[in-house]
Scaffold this active site. Structure first.
Site, PDB file in Angstrom:
ATOM      1  N   HIS A  25     -22.652  -0.822  27.724  1.00  0.00           N
ATOM      2  CA  HIS A  25     -23.976  -0.404  28.207  1.00  0.00           C
ATOM      3  C   HIS A  25     -23.864   0.442  29.475  1.00  0.00           C
ATOM      4  O   HIS A  25     -24.502   1.484  29.600  1.00  0.00           O
ATOM      5  CB  HIS A  25     -24.835  -1.635  28.527  1.00  0.00           C
ATOM      6  N   TYR A  30     -32.077  -9.753  33.569  1.00  0.00           N
ATOM      7  CA  TYR A  30     -31.776  -9.324  32.202  1.00  0.00           C
ATOM      8  C   TYR A  30     -31.320  -7.865  32.235  1.00  0.00           C
ATOM      9  O   TYR A  30     -31.880  -7.052  32.966  1.00  0.00           O
ATOM     10  CB  TYR A  30     -33.015  -9.482  31.307  1.00  0.00           C
ATOM     11  N   GLU A  31     -30.333  -7.538  31.403  1.00  0.00           N
ATOM     12  CA  GLU A  31     -29.767  -6.185  31.481  1.00  0.00           C
ATOM     13  C   GLU A  31     -30.774  -5.115  31.065  1.00  0.00           C
ATOM     14  O   GLU A  31     -30.570  -3.937  31.323  1.00  0.00           O
ATOM     15  CB  GLU A  31     -28.473  -6.075  30.660  1.00  0.00           C
ATOM     16  N   SER A  32     -31.876  -5.523  30.471  1.00  0.00           N
ATOM     17  CA  SER A  32     -32.955  -4.576  30.172  1.00  0.00           C
ATOM     18  C   SER A  32     -33.604  -4.057  31.448  1.00  0.00           C
ATOM     19  O   SER A  32     -34.386  -3.108  31.393  1.00  0.00           O
ATOM     20  CB  SER A  32     -34.015  -5.257  29.314  1.00  0.00           C
ATOM     21  N   GLY A  33     -33.324  -4.659  32.586  1.00  0.00           N
ATOM     22  CA  GLY A  33     -33.858  -4.174  33.856  1.00  0.00           C
ATOM     23  C   GLY A  33     -34.749  -5.155  34.588  1.00  0.00           C
ATOM     24  O   GLY A  33     -35.168  -4.886  35.709  1.00  0.00           O
TER      25      GLY A  33
END
Lengths: 272, 255, 272, 255
Positions: free
Chosen positions: C104, D55-58
């Site tokens: 990512h 969370y890596e989504s931000g």
């Protein structure tokens, strides 16, 4: 970090002699009150980092707080020179000031690299300028895929960054909006971060373009209404353009500057 | 040094008007403090209402109601389509080449368009400490057209700049490596200089009303190259002067 | 670019056979409607770029639109495998799919470098992984100041990026909020950009965390309400978690997949 | 392979509970899909209410009311203190070392904690194409503590992983160069493995109730090193099992 602390306590605890200190805010939200507290507490031998030294560093330099400066544009915006900065560089008054000089893109990327804990950043520009002679902070790097040579800047990681923001919530999270400049990067690049805010609220409002910093990346929050004067805090104050004009006369003359400092309880630091 | 003027306007007015005229409707224009700010907003209020003003403070498509006094005025953020961080502005917008026109000022400029805004004298121990580079090196490197606005005098137009803050075409005019076009126009209070298509040497190509070639040569610190045919710049129109006056008086435009 | 255009026109004009295409949206705002239109128009030989291929690329891969894929996580989030992706890679069905694989952080930085028109980006991580064997997209670079060796990724610059957003205004500026992922970078890295939106409004509301893209960086805006289904658009729809579950059965079997495609008018592309 | 269970709970429950217990109140925890999501939210609902979920989504400091089904659920953005872009998440938060605890899964793991989530077989022509690396390589490189949650079997705990997606301690346990600590705990359905302080070889240090050393050895594809004294993990408490059940049923917490 949860409850706000008095500004004097925040500065006393987190800003030390010899520190590398970044007080950021691009025209907007310049943390003047915090700078004045640093001067009042007599901090010396600071390395001051800031894209635009503006009046805030002209004052600290004139007061003798700084040994070195890292910057990218040292003018009084729309007015002219920063006379205390010039007097220090040209005449070593009140003492010698070592200059480390970037372009805006260079210093902005140096903060970004610092915020990512990377040792350097890559950018376009710089190449062929005499700024590149500062090899300790500006260099070149070759793209491993294309062979293209690009500019590289060394990361900036201040010991402490200080910013002014509009709001903190009850948990000490901080919100700023309007022109947010390089404040997020400056805070995240630093070992410690101090924020002065206009006020504390229960709930943050919606603001497109707002930056929110969680409390766990901050060392201290202090409530200092109008702490950005003579710059401004969007939604709370307007820029005091008259003071920016008046500063030209105040700062042009050493005696006038020292008189201004004394009137503003800033004398101690300069002659400590 | 004679200052060309008329009863109606000064040489500084003419310089700002000439700069404004260079903006096309729809241009994305990176605006700095001082004359560029005046010229870009003048263009927006006259022939280029859809000129897009980008300020290095992060304001994209700002539509200031009054002439901003700094590049970080609240009016810029409040009227912009979007406000981005300064690193994003320089990486994703300026450095990425999204700027059609960049304006630069200069304390010194040489015959190959190299610019000094840093120091007169030595960098470590300067005679005069100037503000520094700011956003200029990257604008100079990446903008599609770069317009320098600077008053002409032998002290400013020098054989060799004391310090290269922003690269024009390099020491001999052949060293440019950046993706942008380099300085495409130098607009002064005397006229306009353009790089020679072959050698990149700044060449006098246009004169403002009332200014002579001799005056322009006298205001230049190197033997100024003069184009075979010099274009006469039209004097500022009433509309241009009105708009300029309104801007300087910080009169707001109608919403 | 000012007035919205029908989606079919936007795809017809801006997405060509053989293009490198990024359809982005991190769980949220995935541009499914645009992907289906690409399939309906029978585009072939695409290089598909996306951090999380998700169902959207599982569908395009199964339909035979893609020759290559650039990605960083190819699962059905919370459910399991992307069976069409697996079938293409493991069994070359419907044909061979060339894989370029990032983490990512690697792909996010590759987009960022692309958006800055830099040839590469520097990051931590990657070092010592077998992903580094893809030397054409992952390499190393040495810090010119510290000598530290870091990972480098080659920039990604799609021919066209496609995103879904909540709003456009009358001038064709676009606003999205909620989880905004890597959409800003994907759009700015691309030569052309297409945005589908839920609706057009006179004035953008205030939304903390919103991304706004000015009309002059966009090639086309199309109004496609619910264009992100079965993903979601915050404020407009919720994620159809059931469909994500059902997809496992649909995609696991080639016949079931082809039947689904035919039912959804997506057959033409697969057998063109 | 015997699955240790009781009437009250399964070995998977025990694994999730054991993982949750590792989180300290106030930890900044990067949460991925699957078991990590369950474990981190379980910790927040039991002993570590001030555990900060990233969370890596931000989403930073998300406080999901229900168990999120993906790492990009609207509930995460809506309840987060701040939502940032994915590049910023990886550069300024994960890569910068601001994560105290990162959770990872694994399709294969070797005795030095190197992890494969990419392919079984050859990368270009794999026998099994797995989802890929996602955020794991940077979490593995930069988090203060890295907890791997994975069911133990000889197929998963292999002498040599087919592909190194995320680096543990390198091929021989001595090649780690990243700033983070590396895998500090491997929590399985059998017990807990920890790297030997000297050699970094994963060593069995704790066993879940009802599991024997022999079962753990049998579930490992290399000759498993066993600590001199094995700690007995406490069985899940009523409170932990209640919270786990509520999470799985997606029951919302009281606001």
């Amino acid at each position: 970090m949860t409850s706000p602390v008095p500004l004097a306590d925040a500065i006393a605890e987190h800003v030390h002699d010899g520190d590398t200190v970044a007080l950021e805010g691009f025209t907007h939200l310049i943390p003047f009150a915090a700078a004045h507290e640093i001067a009042r507490q007599g901090r010396r031998h600071l390395t001051l980092v800031r894209m635009t030294p503006d009046l805030i560093y002209d004052q600290l330099i004139g007061l003798g707080c700084a040994d070195e400066i890292v910057f990218s544009y040292g003018g009084n915006p729309g007015v002219g020179s920063l006379h205390r900065l010039r007097d220090a560089v040209e005449n070593q008054w009140p003492h010698r000031l070592v200059v480390h000089e970037h372009s805006h893109a260079g210093l902005a990327n140096a903060y970004s690299a610092g915020a990512a804990r990377l040792p350097f950043a890559v950018l376009r520009g710089y190449r062929g300028t005499d700024l590149e002679e500062q090899r300790d902070i500006i260099s070149r790097v070759t793209c491993p895929f294309t062979g293209e040579e690009l500019a590289a800047v060394k990361a900036v990681n201040p010991d402490v960054s200080v910013i002014h923001a509009q709001l903190a919530d009850r948990e000490g999270n901080v919100m700023l909006w309007g022109i947010t400049g390089v404040q997020r990067e400056a805070v995240l690049a630093a070992k410690r971060a101090i924020v002065t805010v206009e006020e504390v609220v229960d709930e943050f409002p919606e603001h497109t373009g707002a930056v929110i910093l969680p409390n766990w990346v901050l060392s201290a929050v202090s409530v200092v209404p109008n702490g950005a004067w003579p710059s401004y805090a969007a939604g709370y104050s307007v820029r005091d353009n008259d003071f920016y004009q008046q500063w030209d006369a105040i700062s042009r003359d050493r005696e006038a500057f020292l008189a201004w400092a004394a009137e503003n309880d800033l004398k101690e630091s300069s002659n400590a | 040094m004679p200052e060309p003027t008329s009863a109606e306007w000064t040489s500084a007015d003419m310089m700002n008007v000439a700069a404004a005229r260079e903006l096309l409707d729809g241009d994305v224009c990176l605006v700095g403090v001082g004359p560029p700010n005046l010229a870009a907003n003048l263009a927006r209020r006259t022939h280029a209402p859809n000129c897009r003003l980008v300020y290095e403070s992060g304001a994209i498509d700002a539509k200031p109601k009054k002439l901003p006094l700094s590049i970080g005025d609240d009016d810029l953020a409040a009227t912009a389509i979007s406000v981005v961080s300064v690193p994003e502005m320089f990486n994703f917008w300026v450095g990425a080449g999204r700027i059609d026109v960049g304006f630069l000022g200069a304390a010194q400029i040489d015959r190959f368009g190299n610019i000094n805004t840093t120091v007169i004298g030595d960098h470590a121990n300067p005679k005069v400490r100037l503000p520094g580079a700011g956003g200029a090196p990257e604008i100079a490197a990446a903008a599609g057209r770069v317009i320098v606005i600077v008053k002409q005098s032998p002290r400013t137009f020098v054989e060799r700049v004391d310090f290269v803050s922003s690269v024009g075409y390099g020491p001999t005019g052949r060293e440019r490596q950046a993706p942008g076009a380099g300085p495409t126009l130098v607009i002064t209070d005397h006229g306009v200089l353009e790089p020679d298509p072959v050698t990149n040497e700044l060449t006098l190509t246009r004169l403002h009303p009332g200014v002579t070639v001799e005056q322009a040569i006298a205001a230049t610190g190197w033997p100024l190259k003069v184009a075979d045919s010099i274009e006469a710049v039209a004097a500022p129109s009433e509309r241009e002067l009105d708009a300029l006056r309104n801007l300087r008086n910080r009169e707001p435009v109608d919403a």
